[in-house]
Design a protein around this motif. Structure first.
Motif, PDB file in Angstrom:
ATOM      1  N   SER A 163       0.844  -1.207   0.000  1.00 44.32           N
ATOM      2  CA  SER A 163       0.000   0.000   0.000  1.00 44.32           C
ATOM      3  C   SER A 163       0.871   1.246   0.000  1.00 44.32           C
ATOM      4  CB  SER A 163      -0.914   0.032   1.235  1.00 44.32           C
ATOM      5  OG  SER A 163      -1.748  -1.109   1.291  1.00 44.32           O
ATOM      6  N   VAL A 164       0.467   2.232  -0.787  1.00 36.99           N
ATOM      7  CA  VAL A 164       1.127   3.540  -0.771  1.00 36.99           C
ATOM      8  C   VAL A 164       0.090   4.619  -0.484  1.00 36.99           C
ATOM      9  CG1 VAL A 164       3.137   3.050  -2.217  1.00 36.99           C
ATOM     10  CG2 VAL A 164       0.957   3.576  -3.309  1.00 36.99           C
ATOM     11  N   MET A 165       0.486   5.592   0.341  1.00 41.15           N
ATOM     12  CA  MET A 165      -0.418   6.667   0.751  1.00 41.15           C
ATOM     13  C   MET A 165       0.086   8.004   0.213  1.00 41.15           C
ATOM     14  SD  MET A 165      -2.710   5.069   2.419  1.00 41.15           S
ATOM     15  CE  MET A 165      -2.409   3.447   1.691  1.00 41.15           C
ATOM     16  N   PRO A 166      -0.515   8.495  -0.875  1.00 36.57           N
ATOM     17  CA  PRO A 166      -0.039   9.753  -1.458  1.00 36.57           C
ATOM     18  C   PRO A 166      -0.518  10.986  -0.701  1.00 36.57           C
ATOM     19  CG  PRO A 166      -1.881   8.919  -2.717  1.00 36.57           C
ATOM     20  CD  PRO A 166      -1.580   7.880  -1.669  1.00 36.57           C
ATOM     21  N   THR A 167       0.278  12.047  -0.806  1.00 31.94           N
ATOM     22  CA  THR A 167      -0.136  13.360  -0.332  1.00 31.94           C
ATOM     23  C   THR A 167      -1.125  13.957  -1.337  1.00 31.94           C
ATOM     24  OG1 THR A 167       0.704  15.482   0.451  1.00 31.94           O
ATOM     25  CG2 THR A 167       1.787  14.554  -1.483  1.00 31.94           C
ATOM     26  N   ASN A 168      -1.390  15.265  -1.264  1.00 32.84           N
ATOM     27  CA  ASN A 168      -2.311  15.924  -2.205  1.00 32.84           C
ATOM     28  C   ASN A 168      -1.728  15.874  -3.616  1.00 32.84           C
ATOM     29  OD1 ASN A 168      -4.112  17.019  -0.080  1.00 32.84           O
ATOM     30  ND2 ASN A 168      -2.322  18.230   0.462  1.00 32.84           N
ATOM     31  N   LEU A 169      -2.462  15.267  -4.535  1.00 28.08           N
ATOM     32  CA  LEU A 169      -1.988  15.098  -5.907  1.00 28.08           C
ATOM     33  C   LEU A 169      -2.676  16.073  -6.851  1.00 28.08           C
ATOM     34  CD1 LEU A 169      -2.090  11.185  -6.106  1.00 28.08           C
ATOM     35  CD2 LEU A 169      -0.092  12.638  -5.635  1.00 28.08           C
ATOM     36  N   TYR A 170      -1.980  16.418  -7.926  1.00 23.18           N
ATOM     37  CA  TYR A 170      -2.554  17.269  -8.970  1.00 23.18           C
ATOM     38  C   TYR A 170      -1.864  16.905 -10.285  1.00 23.18           C
ATOM     39  CZ  TYR A 170       1.821  19.845  -8.916  1.00 23.18           C
ATOM     40  OH  TYR A 170       3.150  20.160  -9.025  1.00 23.18           O
ATOM     41  N   GLY A 171      -2.435  17.336 -11.395  1.00 21.34           N
ATOM     42  CA  GLY A 171      -1.799  17.091 -12.680  1.00 21.34           C
ATOM     43  C   GLY A 171      -2.809  16.808 -13.773  1.00 21.34           C
ATOM     44  N   PRO A 172      -2.350  16.314 -14.926  1.00 17.29           N
ATOM     45  CA  PRO A 172      -3.253  15.990 -16.041  1.00 17.29           C
ATOM     46  C   PRO A 172      -4.343  15.024 -15.594  1.00 17.29           C
ATOM     47  CG  PRO A 172      -0.963  15.872 -16.751  1.00 17.29           C
ATOM     48  CD  PRO A 172      -0.929  16.056 -15.267  1.00 17.29           C
ATOM     49  N   GLY A 173      -5.569  15.266 -16.074  1.00 17.08           N
ATOM     50  CA  GLY A 173      -6.677  14.393 -15.718  1.00 17.08           C
ATOM     51  C   GLY A 173      -7.355  14.757 -14.411  1.00 17.08           C
ATOM     52  N   ASP A 174      -6.940  15.855 -13.783  1.00 18.02           N
ATOM     53  CA  ASP A 174      -7.541  16.273 -12.511  1.00 18.02           C
ATOM     54  C   ASP A 174      -8.982  16.724 -12.730  1.00 18.02           C
ATOM     55  OD1 ASP A 174      -7.702  16.851  -9.796  1.00 18.02           O
ATOM     56  OD2 ASP A 174      -5.881  18.055  -9.769  1.00 18.02           O
ATOM     57  N   ASN A 175      -9.716  16.852 -11.624  1.00 20.93           N
ATOM     58  CA  ASN A 175     -11.098  17.327 -11.650  1.00 20.93           C
ATOM     59  C   ASN A 175     -11.088  18.844 -11.457  1.00 20.93           C
ATOM     60  OD1 ASN A 175     -13.773  17.946 -11.180  1.00 20.93           O
ATOM     61  ND2 ASN A 175     -13.902  16.869  -9.227  1.00 20.93           N
ATOM     62  N   PHE A 176     -11.506  19.576 -12.472  1.00 14.21           N
ATOM     63  CA  PHE A 176     -11.497  21.045 -12.421  1.00 14.21           C
ATOM     64  C   PHE A 176     -12.891  21.626 -12.193  1.00 14.21           C
ATOM     65  CE2 PHE A 176      -7.500  20.050 -14.406  1.00 14.21           C
ATOM     66  CZ  PHE A 176      -6.643  21.063 -14.004  1.00 14.21           C
ATOM     67  N   HIS A 177     -13.805  20.815 -11.653  1.00 20.61           N
ATOM     68  CA  HIS A 177     -15.159  21.287 -11.377  1.00 20.61           C
ATOM     69  C   HIS A 177     -15.101  22.469 -10.401  1.00 20.61           C
ATOM     70  CE1 HIS A 177     -19.242  21.339  -9.710  1.00 20.61           C
ATOM     71  NE2 HIS A 177     -19.612  20.676 -10.779  1.00 20.61           N
ATOM     72  N   PRO A 178     -15.876  23.544 -10.639  1.00 22.99           N
ATOM     73  CA  PRO A 178     -15.771  24.736  -9.787  1.00 22.99           C
ATOM     74  C   PRO A 178     -16.136  24.507  -8.321  1.00 22.99           C
ATOM     75  CG  PRO A 178     -17.503  24.991 -11.472  1.00 22.99           C
ATOM     76  CD  PRO A 178     -16.767  23.739 -11.791  1.00 22.99           C
ATOM     77  N   GLU A 179     -16.951  23.471  -8.014  1.00 26.33           N
ATOM     78  CA  GLU A 179     -17.348  23.250  -6.621  1.00 26.33           C
ATOM     79  C   GLU A 179     -16.742  21.991  -6.012  1.00 26.33           C
ATOM     80  OE1 GLU A 179     -21.509  23.257  -7.290  1.00 26.33           O
ATOM     81  OE2 GLU A 179     -21.453  25.403  -7.717  1.00 26.33           O
ATOM     82  N   ASN A 180     -16.532  20.960  -6.823  1.00 27.23           N
ATOM     83  CA  ASN A 180     -16.130  19.656  -6.281  1.00 27.23           C
ATOM     84  C   ASN A 180     -14.641  19.364  -6.367  1.00 27.23           C
ATOM     85  OD1 ASN A 180     -18.784  19.149  -5.709  1.00 27.23           O
ATOM     86  ND2 ASN A 180     -19.160  17.881  -7.509  1.00 27.23           N
ATOM     87  N   SER A 181     -13.840  20.335  -6.818  1.00 29.05           N
ATOM     88  CA  SER A 181     -12.424  20.038  -7.046  1.00 29.05           C
ATOM     89  C   SER A 181     -11.576  20.379  -5.821  1.00 29.05           C
ATOM     90  CB  SER A 181     -11.913  20.810  -8.257  1.00 29.05           C
ATOM     91  OG  SER A 181     -12.036  22.195  -8.055  1.00 29.05           O
ATOM     92  N   HIS A 182     -10.344  19.866  -5.821  1.00 27.36           N
ATOM     93  CA  HIS A 182      -9.374  20.175  -4.773  1.00 27.36           C
ATOM     94  C   HIS A 182      -8.735  21.538  -5.040  1.00 27.36           C
ATOM     95  CE1 HIS A 182      -9.506  15.653  -4.359  1.00 27.36           C
ATOM     96  NE2 HIS A 182      -9.690  16.055  -3.117  1.00 27.36           N
ATOM     97  N   VAL A 183      -7.864  21.966  -4.118  1.00 23.45           N
ATOM     98  CA  VAL A 183      -7.396  23.350  -4.128  1.00 23.45           C
ATOM     99  C   VAL A 183      -6.571  23.691  -5.377  1.00 23.45           C
ATOM    100  CG1 VAL A 183      -5.387  22.852  -2.646  1.00 23.45           C
ATOM    101  CG2 VAL A 183      -6.274  25.185  -2.776  1.00 23.45           C
ATOM    102  N   VAL A 184      -5.690  22.806  -5.833  1.00 27.22           N
ATOM    103  CA  VAL A 184      -4.837  23.159  -6.981  1.00 27.22           C
ATOM    104  C   VAL A 184      -5.654  23.349  -8.260  1.00 27.22           C
ATOM    105  CG1 VAL A 184      -3.013  22.338  -8.534  1.00 27.22           C
ATOM    106  CG2 VAL A 184      -2.682  22.225  -6.059  1.00 27.22           C
ATOM    107  N   PRO A 185      -6.479  22.373  -8.684  1.00 26.29           N
ATOM    108  CA  PRO A 185      -7.270  22.607  -9.900  1.00 26.29           C
ATOM    109  C   PRO A 185      -8.258  23.760  -9.747  1.00 26.29           C
ATOM    110  CG  PRO A 185      -7.928  20.559  -8.822  1.00 26.29           C
ATOM    111  CD  PRO A 185      -6.663  21.008  -8.171  1.00 26.29           C
ATOM    112  N   ALA A 186      -8.800  23.934  -8.531  1.00 23.87           N
ATOM    113  CA  ALA A 186      -9.733  25.048  -8.301  1.00 23.87           C
ATOM    114  C   ALA A 186      -9.038  26.390  -8.531  1.00 23.87           C
ATOM    115  CB  ALA A 186     -10.294  24.971  -6.884  1.00 23.87           C
ATOM    116  N   LEU A 187      -7.812  26.534  -8.007  1.00 21.01           N
ATOM    117  CA  LEU A 187      -7.073  27.791  -8.182  1.00 21.01           C
ATOM    118  C   LEU A 187      -6.638  27.989  -9.635  1.00 21.01           C
ATOM    119  CD1 LEU A 187      -4.819  28.023  -4.978  1.00 21.01           C
ATOM    120  CD2 LEU A 187      -6.854  29.362  -5.516  1.00 21.01           C
TER     121      LEU A 187
END
Length: 324
Positions: A163-187
């Motif tokens: 098992s591997v436990m990643p930190t906050n991830l971002y990059g190609p294929g991220d969710n850029f939804h204005p309400e449901n996304s994480h901080v990096v794609p939202a910004l």
């Protein structure tokens, strides 16, 4: 078969952000013997279908990157789906892999498995030492169950499920939804729209002082493959039967203000940044202890600015049909 490049590898969730990064990694390293199935071709919630697939294909390695994921809003709104779907997918894939004689599997979790008030940076042994963050507790409980599933099949059947436990991830294929996304794609989306609309200011929730760790998903993919391919003796020498998971992160964090300033630079935004300190900040700091990963011979390579440039370029190219 090991690292010879001819193992038959099943990437579960290959269309998600992490799964697609794993596929890019394998193709770029010349490994093309991949088993890839869309949700229409193989519904991982369907236990019988997953069992039949594993029995028929008998992969040499399984990368379990399939998960239902989302930000605070989504976790708060759909807690039942988040716990049920993640538990079901994990249970189906891990158990079916075992029944099909698959010896090597790696499960991708999340840093939210750790207690809300865990000491920083968060070490692997902080697991189950305190209360979880209430907003995403159902998701976190499912991920903890995934770790324990892997450990249990290892203990009882001698499997090599990691098992591997990643930190906050971002990059190609991220969710850029204005309400449901994480901080990096939202910004990235907000600053992009501010540039297009010549907005004089961009308002960011909170004081800007909380510290967070961000990792490009291509680094996560490389780290996951590295951990999967470690020989058994090396892996066991750096883990414990009851703490078999490994943190994957950069080992470096930044303030939300620094993140916003870097996003402004990457998107070419020249206006003013306004921090609305009436809005909640959340946890003051979230950083993974990646000592174990470094001891196992892997460190992150992609800087925050370079990673954000890559993610922004992907967003600009795909914004017409970006995932909503």
């Amino acid at each position: 078969m090991g690292q010879g490049g001819q193992d038959k590898i099943f990437v579960a969730g290959h269309r998600g952000m992490v799964g697609s990064a794993l596929v890019r990694h394998f193709f770029s390293s010349g490994h093309e013997r991949l088993l890839l199935r869309s949700r229409q071709e193989l519904d991982l919630l369907d236990q019988g279908a997953v069992f039949d697939f594993m029995q028929r294909e008998k992969p040499d390695q399984v990368y379990l990157a399939a998960a239902k994921v989302g930000g605070i809003h989504a976790n708060n709104t759909y807690p039942a789906e988040f716990i049920y779907e993640n538990l079901a997918v994990q249970s189906n894939v891990i158990h079916a892999a075992h029944l099909a004689g698959v010896q090597k599997l790696i499960f991708l979790g999340s840093s939210c498995i750790y207690p809300k008030l865990a000491a920083q940076p968060m070490h692997e042994e902080a697991l189950l030492t305190g209360f979880l963050e209430p907003t995403n507790e159902p998701y976190a409980v499912a991920k903890i169950a995934g770790i324990k599933l892997c450990e249990s099949y290892n203990r009882q059947y001698g499997r090599d499920y990691r098992s591997v436990m990643p930190t906050n991830l971002y990059g190609p294929g991220d969710n850029f939804h204005p309400e449901n996304s994480h901080v990096v794609p939202a910004l990235l989306r907000r600053f992009h729209e501010a540039v297009q609309n010549s907005a004089p200011e961009v308002v960011i929730w909170g004081s800007g002082t909380p510290m967070r760790e961000f990792m490009h998903v291509d680094d996560m993919a490389a780290a996951t493959v590295h951990v999967m391919n470690l020989d058994d003796a090396t892996y066991k020498a750096h883990t414990q039967p009851m703490f078999s998971h490994i943190n994957v992160g950069t080992g470096v964090d930044c303030t939300i203000r620094e993140l916003a300033e870097t996003v402004a630079k990457v998107t070419g935004y020249k206006g003013q940044l306004v921090f609305d300190s009436t809005k909640p900040d959340g946890t003051p700091r979230k950083l993974l202890d990646v000592t174990r990963l470094k001891e196992l011979g892997w460190e992150a390579r992609i800087s925050l600015e370079d990673g954000l440039r890559n993610a922004y370029a992907w967003f600009v190219e795909h914004q017409e049909n970006v995932r909503a």
